[in-house]
Motif scaffolding. Structure first.
Motif, PDB file in Angstrom:
ATOM      1  N   PRO A 414       0.805  -1.223   0.000  1.00 59.66           N
ATOM      2  CA  PRO A 414       0.000   0.000   0.000  1.00 59.66           C
ATOM      3  C   PRO A 414       0.840   1.276   0.000  1.00 59.66           C
ATOM      4  O   PRO A 414       0.296   2.376   0.039  1.00 59.66           O
ATOM      5  CB  PRO A 414      -0.802  -0.126   1.298  1.00 59.66           C
ATOM      6  CG  PRO A 414       0.097  -0.903   2.205  1.00 59.66           C
ATOM      7  CD  PRO A 414       0.826  -1.877   1.317  1.00 59.66           C
ATOM      8  N   THR A 415       2.169   1.173   0.006  1.00 61.23           N
ATOM      9  CA  THR A 415       3.030   2.339   0.111  1.00 61.23           C
ATOM     10  C   THR A 415       4.085   2.339  -0.991  1.00 61.23           C
ATOM     11  O   THR A 415       4.434   1.282  -1.526  1.00 61.23           O
ATOM     12  CB  THR A 415       3.733   2.366   1.486  1.00 61.23           C
ATOM     13  OG1 THR A 415       4.627   3.483   1.546  1.00 61.23           O
ATOM     14  CG2 THR A 415       4.538   1.097   1.706  1.00 61.23           C
ATOM     15  N   LEU A 416       4.567   3.530  -1.323  1.00 64.67           N
ATOM     16  CA  LEU A 416       5.670   3.673  -2.279  1.00 64.67           C
ATOM     17  C   LEU A 416       7.007   3.813  -1.559  1.00 64.67           C
ATOM     18  O   LEU A 416       8.047   3.952  -2.198  1.00 64.67           O
ATOM     19  CB  LEU A 416       5.440   4.895  -3.182  1.00 64.67           C
ATOM     20  CG  LEU A 416       4.186   4.858  -4.071  1.00 64.67           C
ATOM     21  CD1 LEU A 416       4.113   6.119  -4.924  1.00 64.67           C
ATOM     22  CD2 LEU A 416       4.198   3.625  -4.954  1.00 64.67           C
ATOM     23  N   ASP A 417       6.976   3.784  -0.223  1.00 62.68           N
ATOM     24  CA  ASP A 417       8.222   3.899   0.536  1.00 62.68           C
ATOM     25  C   ASP A 417       9.093   2.664   0.319  1.00 62.68           C
ATOM     26  O   ASP A 417       8.584   1.560   0.079  1.00 62.68           O
ATOM     27  CB  ASP A 417       7.926   4.038   2.031  1.00 62.68           C
ATOM     28  CG  ASP A 417       7.299   5.382   2.372  1.00 62.68           C
ATOM     29  OD1 ASP A 417       7.450   6.315   1.567  1.00 62.68           O
ATOM     30  OD2 ASP A 417       6.648   5.485   3.427  1.00 62.68           O
ATOM     31  N   MET A 418      10.400   2.853   0.421  1.00 58.86           N
ATOM     32  CA  MET A 418      11.314   1.721   0.350  1.00 58.86           C
ATOM     33  C   MET A 418      12.546   2.021   1.201  1.00 58.86           C
ATOM     34  O   MET A 418      13.104   3.118   1.129  1.00 58.86           O
ATOM     35  CB  MET A 418      11.717   1.411  -1.098  1.00 58.86           C
ATOM     36  CG  MET A 418      12.509   0.112  -1.220  1.00 58.86           C
ATOM     37  SD  MET A 418      12.487  -0.586  -2.903  1.00 58.86           S
ATOM     38  CE  MET A 418      13.460   0.623  -3.802  1.00 58.86           C
ATOM     39  N   TYR A 419      12.933   1.036   2.000  1.00 60.66           N
ATOM     40  CA  TYR A 419      14.090   1.149   2.876  1.00 60.66           C
ATOM     41  C   TYR A 419      15.121   0.111   2.467  1.00 60.66           C
ATOM     42  O   TYR A 419      14.771  -0.962   1.964  1.00 60.66           O
ATOM     43  CB  TYR A 419      13.674   0.947   4.331  1.00 60.66           C
ATOM     44  CG  TYR A 419      12.787   2.049   4.867  1.00 60.66           C
ATOM     45  CD1 TYR A 419      13.311   3.066   5.657  1.00 60.66           C
ATOM     46  CD2 TYR A 419      11.435   2.073   4.566  1.00 60.66           C
ATOM     47  CE1 TYR A 419      12.496   4.082   6.152  1.00 60.66           C
ATOM     48  CE2 TYR A 419      10.612   3.093   5.037  1.00 60.66           C
ATOM     49  CZ  TYR A 419      11.153   4.093   5.828  1.00 60.66           C
ATOM     50  OH  TYR A 419      10.350   5.108   6.290  1.00 60.66           O
ATOM     51  N   ALA A 420      16.392   0.432   2.683  1.00 55.75           N
ATOM     52  CA  ALA A 420      17.470  -0.445   2.239  1.00 55.75           C
ATOM     53  C   ALA A 420      18.506  -0.622   3.343  1.00 55.75           C
ATOM     54  O   ALA A 420      18.717   0.275   4.172  1.00 55.75           O
ATOM     55  CB  ALA A 420      18.136   0.119   0.984  1.00 55.75           C
ATOM     56  N   ALA A 421      19.134  -1.795   3.347  1.00 54.61           N
ATOM     57  CA  ALA A 421      20.241  -2.082   4.261  1.00 54.61           C
ATOM     58  C   ALA A 421      21.102  -3.155   3.610  1.00 54.61           C
ATOM     59  O   ALA A 421      20.641  -3.881   2.718  1.00 54.61           O
ATOM     60  CB  ALA A 421      19.726  -2.556   5.621  1.00 54.61           C
ATOM     61  N   PHE A 422      22.348  -3.253   4.058  1.00 51.74           N
ATOM     62  CA  PHE A 422      23.243  -4.305   3.585  1.00 51.74           C
ATOM     63  C   PHE A 422      23.487  -5.284   4.722  1.00 51.74           C
ATOM     64  O   PHE A 422      23.817  -4.893   5.841  1.00 51.74           O
ATOM     65  CB  PHE A 422      24.566  -3.694   3.100  1.00 51.74           C
ATOM     66  CG  PHE A 422      24.436  -2.907   1.830  1.00 51.74           C
ATOM     67  CD1 PHE A 422      24.623  -3.517   0.597  1.00 51.74           C
ATOM     68  CD2 PHE A 422      24.106  -1.557   1.863  1.00 51.74           C
ATOM     69  CE1 PHE A 422      24.482  -2.802  -0.582  1.00 51.74           C
ATOM     70  CE2 PHE A 422      23.969  -0.830   0.696  1.00 51.74           C
ATOM     71  CZ  PHE A 422      24.153  -1.453  -0.531  1.00 51.74           C
ATOM     72  N   TYR A 423      23.298  -6.562   4.412  1.00 52.49           N
ATOM     73  CA  TYR A 423      23.483  -7.600   5.433  1.00 52.49           C
ATOM     74  C   TYR A 423      23.966  -8.874   4.750  1.00 52.49           C
ATOM     75  O   TYR A 423      23.392  -9.313   3.753  1.00 52.49           O
ATOM     76  CB  TYR A 423      22.181  -7.885   6.177  1.00 52.49           C
ATOM     77  CG  TYR A 423      22.307  -8.949   7.246  1.00 52.49           C
ATOM     78  CD1 TYR A 423      22.738  -8.627   8.537  1.00 52.49           C
ATOM     79  CD2 TYR A 423      22.036 -10.287   6.960  1.00 52.49           C
ATOM     80  CE1 TYR A 423      22.866  -9.603   9.517  1.00 52.49           C
ATOM     81  CE2 TYR A 423      22.165 -11.269   7.923  1.00 52.49           C
ATOM     82  CZ  TYR A 423      22.589 -10.917   9.199  1.00 52.49           C
ATOM     83  OH  TYR A 423      22.734 -11.892  10.159  1.00 52.49           O
ATOM     84  N   GLY A 424      25.031  -9.460   5.301  1.00 54.74           N
ATOM     85  CA  GLY A 424      25.538 -10.721   4.783  1.00 54.74           C
ATOM     86  C   GLY A 424      25.961 -10.663   3.321  1.00 54.74           C
ATOM     87  O   GLY A 424      25.821 -11.656   2.593  1.00 54.74           O
TER      88      GLY A 424
END
Length: 526
Positions: A414-424
């Motif tokens: 329902p949202t256009l938001d996007m979050y990012a992270a680097f893992y492994g």
């Protein structure tokens, strides 16, 4: 075993054959000439059908169905309403039926039509010499005189409408060669149109090209096509214990089937992603990437059909697409999982995980992309925050609004938001910061899907080299909002009462332009 006992077993096993009492009896042939040429039932099937189910050995099929673990638990394999309706009158006929099924009468075919629901189906069977009269005799004996059938003329043929005891009606097209049954009179009219005009599935070169001679025995065969995904595809169906197997092949190279064609452009991947998925994951898909252009074009086309995007969002999509092309590796994994603090299906978390060629460079470029993005009016949340675990703090980036998450995962967010992270060593994307945090913390504690028995059992039946794969625990998937997961066919959703007891495993492999889809349904017996 006594002959009488054997005959009764054969009769009882035909529980799935007939749509009502009179239809059942037509399958028992007393005097058909073995030298008579078999009628091609596909000459009756309208070319607009979306799927066909056929078995050439219905007794063997019934025996395998009865032997499934779900059947022993009184949860019977659902094929269609017509298919299930056949059971209700059979046992009353056992004393009236002295013979089993002949070779000619051992084939049953069901076609499925849009819109997909339990009434838009047609059942077909052949009739041998004298069988039409047997049908009429059975009707006179078992159909109540209080509800006489009605006969309608259509293009020189007769359609008989039989009222059923439950208030439903059954339309029948009966000749000396065949019988077609449906709950919809209109569908029987379509059968007559197809037969008389020569515009049936038997006249469709694409469909006939798929119907290859069988290399090995199968309990049944399913032919299906899915709009926008794949053309006519043949699946051989086999069953054993907790498992139902569908082994498929499709040659169709029509460019309108974007999903199949973008898969043909990708490279295969090896291994399974269980070590990189939370233990509470109930859905995941994984695919190889060699051609980002075709992958993004497919996702863009699917998303454009549903959403009107502003020019600003379109520009952000293009900018982040370029970033992915430069930095992402050779596979992506999309998953849905339960947050460990609530374990509520209605609050499922979604994360997309992509392999990265150079993590340091990819993170540097992502930070630049975030810091140079236009300011978000009315938003005071920082663009860079932290996710804390026992071992480490991970940077979490809030990206400019984009529809790429939906395009790459098939999840309807329902949202256009996007979050990012680097893992492994991988880039993680999610529609909310909380989903990323739960994903990282579960993996950081070693709570991964690889240890789940159901997951391992499913992987044991799959190839470790493929272009696309999917796992879905239907019980959890069906609790999500409707159409939340694009890759789950509507047939399963419409029959959730039965299929929620199963876990679905799907694989697509491509070789020399030919696509081999394989589907496994694993019954959750415990």
């Amino acid at each position: 075993m006594k002959l009488r006992t054997i005959v009764k077993i054969a009769i009882t096993s035909s529980v799935v054959l007939l749509c009502s009492g009179f239809a059942l009896y037509s399958f028992f042939r007393l005097s058909a000439a073995e030298g008579q040429k078999d009628f091609n039932l596909y000459e009756l099937v309208p070319s607009t059908t979306s799927a066909v189910f056929v078995t050439d050995d219905v007794l063997e099929f019934v025996a395998e169905v009865d032997d499934l673990t779900c059947s022993k638990n009184q949860q019977y394999l659902y094929v269609s309403k017509l298919f299930s309706y056949l059971k209700q009158s059979l046992y009353a006929l056992s004393e009236d039926t002295p013979h089993g099924l002949s070779r000619q009468m051992n084939q049953m075919l069901i076609s499925f039509h849009e819109p997909d629901n339990e009434r838009n189906q047609i059942l077909y069977c052949r009739l041998g010499n004298g069988d039409k009269e047997l049908v009429n005799k059975f009707v006179r004996k078992y159909i109540s005189s209080l509800y006489p059938p009605k006969t309608f003329a259509y293009k020189g043929e007769e359609i008989i409408i039989y009222p059923m005891a439950d208030g439903d009606f059954l339309a029948c097209y009966l000749t000396s060669d065949f019988m077609a049954l449906s709950f919809q009179k209109k569908l029987i009219e379509n059968v007559i149109d197809a037969y008389k005009s020569g515009k049936s599935l038997a006249d469709d070169p694409t469909f006939t090209g798929v119907r290859a001679p069988k290399k090995s025995a199968a309990a049944a065969t399913i032919y299906t096509r899915m709009k926008g995904m794949m053309g006519w595809t043949e699946f051989d169906m086999k069953m054993k214990d907790d498992f139902i197997y569908f082994s498929g092949i499709t040659h169709d190279a029509d460019t309108c089937f974007a999903f199949i064609n973008q898969l043909r452009q990708q490279q295969s991947v090896k291994g399974f992603p269980g070590e990189a998925l939370p233990s509470t994951a109930f859905y995941f898909s994984r695919q190889g990437i060699a051609d980002w252009t075709s992958l993004l074009s497919y996702g863009n086309a699917q998303e454009q059909n549903e959403t009107v995007r502003t020019s600003e969002v379109q520009n952000r999509n293009k900018e982040f697409s370029r970033y992915l092309m430069e930095n992402a590796g050779q596979d992506l994994v999309a998953c849905l999982f339960l947050r460990e603090d609530t374990l509520q299906d209605q609050d499922a978390a979604a994360v997309l995980s992509l392999s990265v060629a150079d993590v340091t460079e990819a993170e540097r470029m992502l930070r630049t992309l975030v810091n140079t993005a236009p300011a978000d009016e009315g938003r005071k949340t920082p663009r860079i925050t932290f996710c804390y675990t026992v071992n480490k703090a991970y940077l979490v980036y809030r990206l400019p609004q984009t529809t790429l998450f939906k395009q790459l995962t098939s999840f309807v967010e329902p949202t256009l938001d996007m979050y990012a992270a680097f893992y492994g060593g991988r880039l993680l994307l999610a529609p909310d910061e909380n989903s990323l945090s739960h994903y990282i913390r579960q993996l950081d504690k070693g709570e991964v899907l690889n240890g789940a028995i159901a997951y391992q059992t499913g992987m044991d039946h799959l190839s470790d080299s493929y272009h696309f794969m999917l796992m879905a625990d239907f019980d959890h998937v069906f609790r999500q909002s409707e159409n939340y997961v694009r890759f789950i066919p509507d047939f399963f959703l419409h029959n959730a009462g039965f299929f929620r007891n199963f876990t679905l495993f799907v694989q697509f492999a491509c070789t020399d332009g030919v696509v081999y889809p394989n589907i496994i349904l694993k019954y959750k017996s415990e």
